[in-house]
Design a protein around this motif. Structure first.
Motif, short mmCIF file in Angstrom:
data_model
loop_
_atom_site.label_atom_id
_atom_site.label_comp_id
_atom_site.label_asym_id
_atom_site.label_seq_id
_atom_site.Cartn_x
_atom_site.Cartn_y
_atom_site.Cartn_z
N ARG A 84 0.94 -1.17 0.07
CA ARG A 84 -0.01 -0.18 0.01
C ARG A 84 0.95 1.22 0.16
O ARG A 84 0.34 2.36 0.28
CB ARG A 84 -1.14 -0.11 1.23
CG ARG A 84 -2.09 -0.94 1.28
CD ARG A 84 -2.85 -1.08 2.21
NE ARG A 84 -3.98 -1.87 1.98
CZ ARG A 84 -4.11 -3.38 2.34
NH1 ARG A 84 -3.15 -3.67 3.21
NH2 ARG A 84 -5.13 -3.91 2.16
N THR A 85 2.07 1.08 -0.21
CA THR A 85 3.12 2.33 -0.09
C THR A 85 3.25 2.95 -1.54
O THR A 85 4.05 3.67 -1.72
CB THR A 85 4.34 1.80 0.42
OG1 THR A 85 4.96 0.69 -0.35
CG2 THR A 85 4.32 1.64 1.99
N THR A 86 2.35 2.29 -2.61
CA THR A 86 2.66 2.84 -3.97
C THR A 86 1.26 3.80 -4.09
O THR A 86 0.53 3.65 -3.45
CB THR A 86 2.74 1.54 -4.95
OG1 THR A 86 1.73 0.67 -4.67
CG2 THR A 86 4.15 0.92 -4.65
N LEU A 87 1.42 4.35 -5.39
CA LEU A 87 0.30 5.29 -5.87
C LEU A 87 -0.87 4.41 -5.85
O LEU A 87 -1.85 4.94 -5.48
CB LEU A 87 0.72 6.00 -7.05
CG LEU A 87 -0.34 6.97 -7.63
CD1 LEU A 87 -0.60 8.01 -6.57
CD2 LEU A 87 0.16 7.54 -8.94
N ASN A 88 -0.71 3.28 -6.43
CA ASN A 88 -2.02 2.19 -6.73
C ASN A 88 -1.50 1.00 -5.92
O ASN A 88 -0.53 0.41 -6.11
CB ASN A 88 -2.03 2.07 -8.10
CG ASN A 88 -2.26 3.02 -8.95
OD1 ASN A 88 -3.29 3.90 -8.59
ND2 ASN A 88 -1.83 3.51 -10.17
N PRO A 89 -2.36 0.78 -5.05
CA PRO A 89 -2.05 -0.60 -4.32
C PRO A 89 -1.78 -1.49 -5.26
O PRO A 89 -2.71 -1.77 -6.20
CB PRO A 89 -3.33 -0.51 -3.27
CG PRO A 89 -3.89 0.75 -3.26
CD PRO A 89 -3.54 1.22 -4.71
#
Length: 125
Positions: free
Chosen positions: A89-94
């Protein structure tokens, strides 16, 4: 602003770097995990491989393969790694992926593998 930042010690990124903390990597550590300076042992195995090929020295070749094939830290690549994917979940899109895998480390591992195989592939244990 540059002089002001230098007077303060370089800001939070510099402080994190000096203390060996990679905030992105720290977010991927297990609960209670500890952020430490990354090891470049596997990536630097290619230096021993080069020395082994250049000097025709079997001791360097053995050390190169030992460092490359036996990870010393939990985030280095090993044969027994847990590759199960989890939610990231640490990216722009999970998305899903192995939470300990980072692009720079993967690239260094791959480059070291290519170079070790090219230089001392005939001495693979």
């Amino acid at each position: 602003m540059g002089a002001e930042r230098a007077a303060r010690g370089g800001g939070p990124r510099q402080a994190a770097h000096e203390h060996g903390v990679d905030r992105r990597a720290a977010a991927r550590l297990p609960p209670g995990g500890r952020a430490v300076r990354p090891s470049h042992r596997q990536a630097h195995a290619r230096l021993d491989a080069y020395a082994a090929a250049r000097l025709a020295d079997g001791a360097y070749a053995a050390r190169a393969w030992r460092h490359f094939l036996t990870p010393s830290l939990p985030w280095e690549y090993g044969h027994d790694r847990d590759w199960s994917a989890g939610q990231v979940r640490t990216t722009l899109n999970p998305s899903t992926g192995a939470p300990w895998v980072l692009t720079p480390g993967t690239a260094q591992f791959a480059l070291s593998a290519i170079q070790c195989l090219a230089l001392i592939g005939d001495r693979l244990p």
